[in-house]
Design a protein around this motif. Structure first.
Motif, PDB file in Angstrom:
ATOM      1  N   PRO A 184      43.811  27.870  45.788  1.00  0.00           N
ATOM      2  CA  PRO A 184      44.741  29.006  45.888  1.00  0.00           C
ATOM      3  C   PRO A 184      44.294  30.212  45.071  1.00  0.00           C
ATOM      4  O   PRO A 184      44.485  31.362  45.488  1.00  0.00           O
ATOM      5  N   LEU A 185      43.697  29.960  43.901  1.00  0.00           N
ATOM      6  CA  LEU A 185      43.194  31.060  43.080  1.00  0.00           C
ATOM      7  C   LEU A 185      42.064  31.791  43.797  1.00  0.00           C
ATOM      8  O   LEU A 185      41.967  33.023  43.728  1.00  0.00           O
ATOM      9  N   ALA A 186      41.213  31.044  44.512  1.00  0.00           N
ATOM     10  CA  ALA A 186      40.130  31.671  45.269  1.00  0.00           C
ATOM     11  C   ALA A 186      40.697  32.604  46.345  1.00  0.00           C
ATOM     12  O   ALA A 186      40.170  33.701  46.570  1.00  0.00           O
ATOM     13  N   LEU A 187      41.775  32.170  46.988  1.00  0.00           N
ATOM     14  CA  LEU A 187      42.394  33.002  48.012  1.00  0.00           C
ATOM     15  C   LEU A 187      43.018  34.257  47.414  1.00  0.00           C
ATOM     16  O   LEU A 187      43.041  35.310  48.061  1.00  0.00           O
ATOM     17  N   SER A 188      43.508  34.158  46.188  1.00  0.00           N
ATOM     18  CA  SER A 188      44.091  35.340  45.549  1.00  0.00           C
ATOM     19  C   SER A 188      43.039  36.400  45.279  1.00  0.00           C
ATOM     20  O   SER A 188      43.355  37.588  45.197  1.00  0.00           O
ATOM     21  N   HIS A 189      41.795  35.996  45.145  1.00  0.00           N
ATOM     22  CA  HIS A 189      40.698  36.938  44.921  1.00  0.00           C
ATOM     23  C   HIS A 189      40.132  37.476  46.234  1.00  0.00           C
ATOM     24  O   HIS A 189      39.754  38.646  46.314  1.00  0.00           O
ATOM     25  N   MET A 190      40.085  36.628  47.245  1.00  0.00           N
ATOM     26  CA  MET A 190      39.451  37.015  48.512  1.00  0.00           C
ATOM     27  C   MET A 190      40.435  37.542  49.550  1.00  0.00           C
ATOM     28  O   MET A 190      40.025  38.249  50.474  1.00  0.00           O
ATOM     29  N   GLY A 191      41.701  37.201  49.414  1.00  0.00           N
ATOM     30  CA  GLY A 191      42.654  37.481  50.476  1.00  0.00           C
ATOM     31  C   GLY A 191      42.695  36.305  51.435  1.00  0.00           C
ATOM     32  O   GLY A 191      41.726  35.540  51.540  1.00  0.00           O
ATOM     33  N   ILE A 192      43.795  36.144  52.151  1.00  0.00           N
ATOM     34  CA  ILE A 192      43.964  34.980  53.027  1.00  0.00           C
ATOM     35  C   ILE A 192      42.924  34.948  54.143  1.00  0.00           C
ATOM     36  O   ILE A 192      42.325  33.907  54.423  1.00  0.00           O
ATOM     37  N   THR A 193      42.668  36.077  54.772  1.00  0.00           N
ATOM     38  CA  THR A 193      41.744  36.109  55.918  1.00  0.00           C
ATOM     39  C   THR A 193      40.327  35.756  55.506  1.00  0.00           C
ATOM     40  O   THR A 193      39.713  34.830  56.051  1.00  0.00           O
ATOM     41  N   LEU A 194      39.775  36.492  54.535  1.00  0.00           N
ATOM     42  CA  LEU A 194      38.403  36.237  54.095  1.00  0.00           C
ATOM     43  C   LEU A 194      38.291  34.871  53.440  1.00  0.00           C
ATOM     44  O   LEU A 194      37.312  34.147  53.663  1.00  0.00           O
ATOM     45  N   GLY A 195      39.286  34.493  52.640  1.00  0.00           N
ATOM     46  CA  GLY A 195      39.240  33.209  51.948  1.00  0.00           C
ATOM     47  C   GLY A 195      39.218  32.037  52.912  1.00  0.00           C
ATOM     48  O   GLY A 195      38.454  31.080  52.725  1.00  0.00           O
ATOM     49  N   THR A 196      40.047  32.100  53.948  1.00  0.00           N
ATOM     50  CA  THR A 196      40.058  31.022  54.945  1.00  0.00           C
ATOM     51  C   THR A 196      38.721  30.934  55.667  1.00  0.00           C
ATOM     52  O   THR A 196      38.204  29.832  55.915  1.00  0.00           O
ATOM     53  N   PHE A 197      38.155  32.105  56.003  1.00  0.00           N
ATOM     54  CA  PHE A 197      36.846  32.117  56.659  1.00  0.00           C
ATOM     55  C   PHE A 197      35.771  31.490  55.770  1.00  0.00           C
ATOM     56  O   PHE A 197      34.941  30.699  56.239  1.00  0.00           O
ATOM     57  N   VAL A 198      35.777  31.827  54.476  1.00  0.00           N
ATOM     58  CA  VAL A 198      34.777  31.291  53.543  1.00  0.00           C
ATOM     59  C   VAL A 198      34.918  29.775  53.419  1.00  0.00           C
ATOM     60  O   VAL A 198      33.915  29.049  53.355  1.00  0.00           O
TER      61      VAL A 198
END
Length: 500
Positions: free
Chosen positions: A60-74
């Motif tokens: 979840p912390l990673a998503l807070s840095h990347m945003g939901i769209t980019l984080g899910t893709f990564v």
């Protein structure tokens, strides 16, 4: 299972010739002396447990840095690249005798002079991750005790991290002395139940909505910036690292056909990716940009959250032996390594280390799992040294974040991307002796069916095209791994270190 390509003749005559050749060579799976005993389910359980760790709680912390769209893709992209590295390992295993697959064995027939470096990197990486598990136990257990007993502080040793590290070592020591990875399938089930509880806990609080009062803003498409994204990227990449145990699974699985092993990879990586995406999105939506590295620690103290911390302890406790297993095999290979010891067998056109020359012993070739090639006394000594060293480090050092950041940046990217890519690119070269020998034998899995359906000539061209494409993609994976390694190292040098 070893794959063979079709050569000459019609479908029926080719099949007859293939059956005769298999009878003469004695190399079909059914005729081999070595047969794995691990089931498809136990292989999946062990691989999933190797993949999924306490790092799940940091997504979840990673998503807070990347945003939901980019984080899910990564998260999905990292899973696909990790799966491709595992698939290349299964392809490379075809060139080795059944039951002897390992990074060391591959390096002996591809980059023999660098074999000791590869195994040393794997040993250091697995040792470092194992130590981090012990540190997590020492850090969390005092909080678990306080959660169940508010007066625990009155008894000093109950909130002493050294006491709990010592106690849990007494549990993991017997598990660390098991030779076969398949023997850990039951402890892996317990570990997966623990991660299942953590997922349910996170989803429960998300549905209940009891965190909304303290929730920060949500990033759907925007990111927090390049620096923050680079800090979180290694966390997701390393979250899929399980390649150190893939060869053990290939050695031990009963049915090692390409279709079966590929399904193990797909199921394991798919399960891990699904859990990562679910936890990342719902955990992030629960706390928004206020989320921290360990999401379980953010919930209001309760019996449920305390059990969640205990579940993390159980998870890492049963994951520790899964790190000792490849670490021990790599240390043994480093100790046995001698420069140019396989020079003659490599240069001789009539011999093949993968077929006739033992890779780890001095006697006749006997396909065995890598840990089975270690003598009883040597096995006990190496295991004991690993346990004592990891215990000593965990007792004297309270945080290994920075050290593990460098170990993970080099070790994880090496065994996940660089080594599988380079090994397959080298061993599958058209002028490779091992590749030429392999392609002279028929593929008993799919060649006959392919010829009947499409015709021999078209089937051969199609297979050659796929092989050439796979070889190019393997080189791309190695280059990608080097890029990720440089990226992660630079992130750790100039920004806050992040450990797997």
């Amino acid at each position: 299972m070893v794959n063979y390509s079709a050569i000459g003749g019609s479908s029926s005559s080719s099949s007859d010739t293939a059956r005769g050749r298999r009878r003469r060579s004695g190399r079909s799976l059914k005729d081999q002396n070595f047969t794995g005993q691990a089931s498809w389910i136990s292989s999946n359980v062990n691989l999933v447990n190797t993949i999924i760790g306490a790092g799940t709680l940091a997504t979840p912390l990673a998503l807070s840095h990347m945003g939901i769209t980019l984080g899910t893709f990564v998260i999905i992209w990292s899973g696909l690249t990790a799966a491709f590295g595992l698939y290349l390992q299964t392809r490379c295993a075809r060139y080795l005798e059944r039951g002897t697959s390992s990074f060391f064995a591959l390096s002996q027939i591809t980059y023999p002079n660098a074999a000791v470096i590869f195994d040393a990197a794997i040993a250091i990486k697995c040792f470092g991750v194992g130590v981090s598990y012990l540190i997590i136990i020492g850090d969390l257990m005092p909080g678990v005790v306080r959660g169940f007993n508010e007066g625990a502080d009155a008894i000093p040793f109950l909130v002493d991290r050294h006491f709990w590290v010592t106690c849990f070592m007494l549990i993991v020591i017997p598990l660390s002395f098991l030779r076969r990875l398949d023997s850990l399938k039951y402890t892996s089930v317990i570990a997966l139940i623990s991660i299942g509880y953590l997922v349910v806990l996170i989803e429960y609080h998300f549905v209940k909505g009891d965190t909304m009062a303290d929730r920060g803003p949500i990033r759907v498409f925007k990111w927090a910036g390049l620096v923050s994204t680079l800090q979180s990227f290694p966390v997701i990449v390393f979250a899929y690292t399980c390649h150190q145990n893939m060869f053990s699974i290939l050695n031990e699985i009963k049915d090692n056909s390409t279709r079966r092993t590929t399904s193990v990879i797909a199921a394991s990586i798919g399960s891990a990716a699904s859990i990562y995406v679910l936890v990342a999105i719902t955990g992030y939506l629960s706390f928004g940009n206020a989320v921290q590295g360990n999401i379980v620690g953010m919930y209001v103290p309760s019996i449920a959250s305390t059990i969640g911390k205990a579940a993390i302890v159980i998870l890492v406790m049963f994951s520790y032996p899964l790190q000792v297993h490849p670490c021990r095999a790599s240390v043994d290979a480093v100790l046995k390594w001698r420069p140019n010891s396989f020079k003659h067998s490599r240069n001789s056109p009539n011999s093949s280390p993968s077929r006739t020359v033992p890779l780890l012993t001095g006697g006749p070739a006997q396909p065995m799992a890598r840990n089975d090639t270690i003598g009883e006394l040597r096995f006990a000594i190496i295991t004991t040294v690993i346990i004592i060293l990891s215990y000593t480090v965990a007792m004297t050092v309270s945080s290994l974040d920075k050290v593990l950041a460098y170990v993970g940046s080099t070790g994880s990217t090496s065994i996940s991307f660089i080594l599988p890519g380079l090994f397959y690119y080298k061993i599958s070269a058209p002028d490779s002796i091992h590749h030429q020998r392999l392609t002279k034998e028929e593929d008993e899995e799919d060649s006959a069916d392919e010829e009947e359906a499409m015709g021999e000539q078209y089937g051969s061209r199609s297979k050659a095209w796929r092989s050439a494409l796979l070889r190019k993609l393997s080189l791309c994976l190695a280059i990608y791994g080097i890029f990720v390694m440089i990226l992660c190292l630079c992130t750790n040098l100039f920004f806050t270190g992040i450990a797997h």
